[in-house]
Motif scaffolding. Sequence first.
Motif, PDB file in Angstrom:
ATOM      1  N   CYS A  45      30.959  46.979  48.606  1.00 46.15           N
ATOM      2  CA  CYS A  45      30.697  47.012  47.163  1.00 46.15           C
ATOM      3  C   CYS A  45      30.430  48.433  46.675  1.00 46.15           C
ATOM      4  O   CYS A  45      31.004  48.878  45.688  1.00 46.15           O
ATOM      5  CB  CYS A  45      29.513  46.102  46.832  1.00 46.15           C
ATOM      6  N   ASP A  46      29.561  49.148  47.387  1.00 46.13           N
ATOM      7  CA  ASP A  46      29.253  50.522  46.985  1.00 46.13           C
ATOM      8  C   ASP A  46      30.481  51.426  47.087  1.00 46.13           C
ATOM      9  O   ASP A  46      30.713  52.277  46.226  1.00 46.13           O
ATOM     10  CB  ASP A  46      28.131  51.095  47.861  1.00 46.13           C
ATOM     11  N   LEU A  47      31.258  51.218  48.145  1.00 42.17           N
ATOM     12  CA  LEU A  47      32.466  52.034  48.322  1.00 42.17           C
ATOM     13  C   LEU A  47      33.481  51.752  47.221  1.00 42.17           C
ATOM     14  O   LEU A  47      34.097  52.681  46.680  1.00 42.17           O
ATOM     15  CB  LEU A  47      33.086  51.773  49.697  1.00 42.17           C
ATOM     16  N   LEU A  48      33.637  50.490  46.849  1.00 42.57           N
ATOM     17  CA  LEU A  48      34.562  50.151  45.764  1.00 42.57           C
ATOM     18  C   LEU A  48      34.139  50.816  44.459  1.00 42.57           C
ATOM     19  O   LEU A  48      34.978  51.383  43.742  1.00 42.57           O
ATOM     20  CB  LEU A  48      34.632  48.631  45.588  1.00 42.57           C
ATOM     21  N   ILE A  49      32.855  50.769  44.146  1.00 46.80           N
ATOM     22  CA  ILE A  49      32.375  51.395  42.910  1.00 46.80           C
ATOM     23  C   ILE A  49      32.607  52.903  42.938  1.00 46.80           C
ATOM     24  O   ILE A  49      33.049  53.503  41.944  1.00 46.80           O
ATOM     25  CB  ILE A  49      30.894  51.049  42.683  1.00 46.80           C
ATOM     26  N   LYS A  50      32.354  53.531  44.074  1.00 47.85           N
ATOM     27  CA  LYS A  50      32.605  54.976  44.203  1.00 47.85           C
ATOM     28  C   LYS A  50      34.095  55.288  44.051  1.00 47.85           C
ATOM     29  O   LYS A  50      34.479  56.303  43.449  1.00 47.85           O
ATOM     30  CB  LYS A  50      32.104  55.477  45.553  1.00 47.85           C
ATOM     31  N   LEU A  51      34.944  54.421  44.595  1.00 48.84           N
ATOM     32  CA  LEU A  51      36.391  54.634  44.465  1.00 48.84           C
ATOM     33  C   LEU A  51      36.842  54.460  43.016  1.00 48.84           C
ATOM     34  O   LEU A  51      37.752  55.166  42.554  1.00 48.84           O
ATOM     35  CB  LEU A  51      37.155  53.671  45.383  1.00 48.84           C
ATOM     36  N   LEU A  52      36.224  53.541  42.301  1.00 52.85           N
ATOM     37  CA  LEU A  52      36.546  53.386  40.876  1.00 52.85           C
ATOM     38  C   LEU A  52      36.109  54.615  40.086  1.00 52.85           C
ATOM     39  O   LEU A  52      36.829  55.081  39.199  1.00 52.85           O
ATOM     40  CB  LEU A  52      35.873  52.122  40.323  1.00 52.85           C
ATOM     41  N   GLU A  53      34.940  55.153  40.427  1.00 58.65           N
ATOM     42  CA  GLU A  53      34.452  56.359  39.744  1.00 58.65           C
ATOM     43  C   GLU A  53      35.381  57.547  40.015  1.00 58.65           C
ATOM     44  O   GLU A  53      35.755  58.283  39.090  1.00 58.65           O
ATOM     45  CB  GLU A  53      33.034  56.685  40.219  1.00 58.65           C
ATOM     46  N   THR A  54      35.751  57.720  41.283  1.00 59.89           N
ATOM     47  CA  THR A  54      36.654  58.815  41.635  1.00 59.89           C
ATOM     48  C   THR A  54      38.046  58.571  41.065  1.00 59.89           C
ATOM     49  O   THR A  54      38.715  59.496  40.593  1.00 59.89           O
ATOM     50  CB  THR A  54      36.735  58.976  43.165  1.00 59.89           C
ATOM     51  N   GLY A  55      38.466  57.321  41.109  1.00 60.74           N
ATOM     52  CA  GLY A  55      39.764  56.956  40.552  1.00 60.74           C
ATOM     53  C   GLY A  55      39.834  57.191  39.057  1.00 60.74           C
ATOM     54  O   GLY A  55      40.899  57.513  38.511  1.00 60.74           O
ATOM     55  N   ASN A  56      38.700  57.068  38.384  1.00 59.82           N
ATOM     56  CA  ASN A  56      38.652  57.320  36.952  1.00 59.82           C
ATOM     57  C   ASN A  56      38.897  58.803  36.654  1.00 59.82           C
ATOM     58  O   ASN A  56      39.487  59.162  35.637  1.00 59.82           O
ATOM     59  CB  ASN A  56      37.294  56.886  36.401  1.00 59.82           C
ATOM     60  N   GLN A  57      38.459  59.660  37.559  1.00 62.94           N
ATOM     61  CA  GLN A  57      38.682  61.099  37.405  1.00 62.94           C
ATOM     62  C   GLN A  57      40.125  61.481  37.747  1.00 62.94           C
ATOM     63  O   GLN A  57      40.677  62.415  37.171  1.00 62.94           O
ATOM     64  CB  GLN A  57      37.730  61.870  38.321  1.00 62.94           C
ATOM     65  N   ASN A  58      40.716  60.729  38.669  1.00 70.45           N
ATOM     66  CA  ASN A  58      42.031  61.108  39.201  1.00 70.45           C
ATOM     67  C   ASN A  58      43.180  60.182  38.773  1.00 70.45           C
ATOM     68  O   ASN A  58      44.290  60.317  39.277  1.00 70.45           O
ATOM     69  CB  ASN A  58      41.965  61.151  40.734  1.00 70.45           C
ATOM     70  N   HIS A  59      42.868  59.237  37.883  1.00 71.55           N
ATOM     71  CA  HIS A  59      43.896  58.324  37.348  1.00 71.55           C
ATOM     72  C   HIS A  59      44.555  57.492  38.461  1.00 71.55           C
ATOM     73  O   HIS A  59      45.773  57.375  38.518  1.00 71.55           O
ATOM     74  CB  HIS A  59      44.958  59.110  36.562  1.00 71.55           C
ATOM     75  N   TRP A  60      43.738  56.901  39.313  1.00 69.29           N
ATOM     76  CA  TRP A  60      44.267  56.048  40.386  1.00 69.29           C
ATOM     77  C   TRP A  60      44.624  54.667  39.848  1.00 69.29           C
ATOM     78  O   TRP A  60      44.126  54.232  38.812  1.00 69.29           O
ATOM     79  CB  TRP A  60      43.231  55.884  41.495  1.00 69.29           C
ATOM     80  N   SER A  61      45.467  53.981  40.608  1.00 69.87           N
ATOM     81  CA  SER A  61      45.856  52.615  40.261  1.00 69.87           C
ATOM     82  C   SER A  61      45.321  51.642  41.310  1.00 69.87           C
ATOM     83  O   SER A  61      45.221  51.972  42.490  1.00 69.87           O
ATOM     84  CB  SER A  61      47.374  52.500  40.155  1.00 69.87           C
ATOM     85  N   PHE A  62      44.989  50.431  40.854  1.00 65.41           N
ATOM     86  CA  PHE A  62      44.410  49.402  41.719  1.00 65.41           C
ATOM     87  C   PHE A  62      45.130  48.070  41.513  1.00 65.41           C
ATOM     88  O   PHE A  62      45.692  47.799  40.444  1.00 65.41           O
ATOM     89  CB  PHE A  62      42.927  49.188  41.391  1.00 65.41           C
ATOM     90  N   TYR A  63      45.079  47.246  42.567  1.00 63.95           N
ATOM     91  CA  TYR A  63      45.481  45.839  42.457  1.00 63.95           C
ATOM     92  C   TYR A  63      44.314  45.031  43.004  1.00 63.95           C
ATOM     93  O   TYR A  63      43.773  45.344  44.071  1.00 63.95           O
ATOM     94  CB  TYR A  63      46.746  45.557  43.268  1.00 63.95           C
ATOM     95  N   LEU A  64      43.917  43.977  42.276  1.00 59.68           N
ATOM     96  CA  LEU A  64      42.784  43.144  42.675  1.00 59.68           C
ATOM     97  C   LEU A  64      43.270  41.797  43.192  1.00 59.68           C
ATOM     98  O   LEU A  64      43.965  41.068  42.483  1.00 59.68           O
ATOM     99  CB  LEU A  64      41.850  42.919  41.482  1.00 59.68           C
ATOM    100  N   LEU A  65      42.885  41.465  44.418  1.00 63.02           N
ATOM    101  CA  LEU A  65      43.254  40.173  45.005  1.00 63.02           C
ATOM    102  C   LEU A  65      41.996  39.472  45.494  1.00 63.02           C
ATOM    103  O   LEU A  65      41.272  40.002  46.341  1.00 63.02           O
ATOM    104  CB  LEU A  65      44.223  40.375  46.174  1.00 63.02           C
ATOM    105  N   GLY A  66      41.725  38.300  44.945  1.00 63.51           N
ATOM    106  CA  GLY A  66      40.579  37.538  45.422  1.00 63.51           C
ATOM    107  C   GLY A  66      39.728  36.973  44.309  1.00 63.51           C
ATOM    108  O   GLY A  66      39.985  37.196  43.122  1.00 63.51           O
ATOM    109  N   ALA A  67      38.693  36.220  44.707  1.00 63.04           N
ATOM    110  CA  ALA A  67      37.771  35.528  43.808  1.00 63.04           C
ATOM    111  C   ALA A  67      38.513  34.416  43.052  1.00 63.04           C
ATOM    112  O   ALA A  67      39.712  34.190  43.257  1.00 63.04           O
ATOM    113  CB  ALA A  67      37.094  36.508  42.852  1.00 63.04           C
ATOM    114  N   ASP A  68      37.810  33.730  42.167  1.00 57.57           N
ATOM    115  CA  ASP A  68      38.459  32.706  41.352  1.00 57.57           C
ATOM    116  C   ASP A  68      39.108  33.366  40.135  1.00 57.57           C
ATOM    117  O   ASP A  68      38.869  34.544  39.865  1.00 57.57           O
ATOM    118  CB  ASP A  68      37.450  31.635  40.929  1.00 57.57           C
ATOM    119  N   GLU A  69      39.907  32.615  39.416  1.00 54.05           N
ATOM    120  CA  GLU A  69      40.683  33.181  38.309  1.00 54.05           C
ATOM    121  C   GLU A  69      39.784  33.780  37.232  1.00 54.05           C
ATOM    122  O   GLU A  69      40.034  34.897  36.750  1.00 54.05           O
ATOM    123  CB  GLU A  69      41.595  32.114  37.695  1.00 54.05           C
ATOM    124  N   ALA A  70      38.723  33.077  36.851  1.00 53.36           N
ATOM    125  CA  ALA A  70      37.843  33.583  35.797  1.00 53.36           C
ATOM    126  C   ALA A  70      37.169  34.887  36.226  1.00 53.36           C
ATOM    127  O   ALA A  70      37.067  35.837  35.441  1.00 53.36           O
ATOM    128  CB  ALA A  70      36.787  32.530  35.445  1.00 53.36           C
TER     129      ALA A  70
END
Length: 246
Positions: free
Chosen positions: A90-115
């Motif tokens: 969880c902490d690593l994902l949040i850090k990657l989102l923060e860094t990705g926000n600076q570097n314009h990274w792209s993500f794909y999310l797989l998992g959890a329920d639809e909502a």
Amino acid sequence: MENYSKIMGIPVPKITMDYSVELLNNVIQQNKPELFHVVTLNPEITMSCQHDKQLRSIIDEAGLLTADGIGIVMVSRLKGNPLPERVTGCDLLIKLLETGNQNHWSFYLLGADEATSKKTSEVINRTYQNVSILGRHHGFFNELEEAKIVEDISSLRPDILVVALGAPYAERWIHKNKNKLNAKIAIGVGGSLDIIAGKVKRAPAIYRKLNIEWLFRLMNQPSRWRRQLILPRFAVRALLFKENKT
């Protein structure tokens, strides 16, 4: 002194959260064709590796292992070869989102329920406006849908594939499809999408600082008590485990 600490025979690198993010940043910049698999190693996966040779081979082939959970870190300290800190999914994902926000990274999310998947995407888009969520899919799919999901990810070519299918199923799924995904990095993140979406409350900072996040989870989800029985069993077995020095 080695640059790793062995936990029940598994060499876990002595790396911090900041170094992990830096390493993954370099992976994305290098743009290599092969998938870089990140495994956030917790006590459950470690215990399963003792009797599941296929899972152990998946762990051995991973590009990066991080210490997901205070149990892994505490055992390393008690055995005299300490890991510097927890690097949870969880902490690593949040850090990657923060860094990705600076570097314009792209993500794909797989998992959890639809909502939850939909809400997570909305929260990320609102919080990290320079991050691109190229696609997403809930975690309840059949074989036919799975083939379409893999094809979808492959065509979108995300920088980071986030897999929230639970451990160790996420690790098996990534490994099974790694040659078809066309992502730069894939990481299993447990229930992190539930936390980002607000479905599950994250432990307050004081609990995390004191390394008793597990207690907060147990108080809020008493049904987890059976699952958490593995923690004392892991601690005893890991402390008594005779590590090979080679």
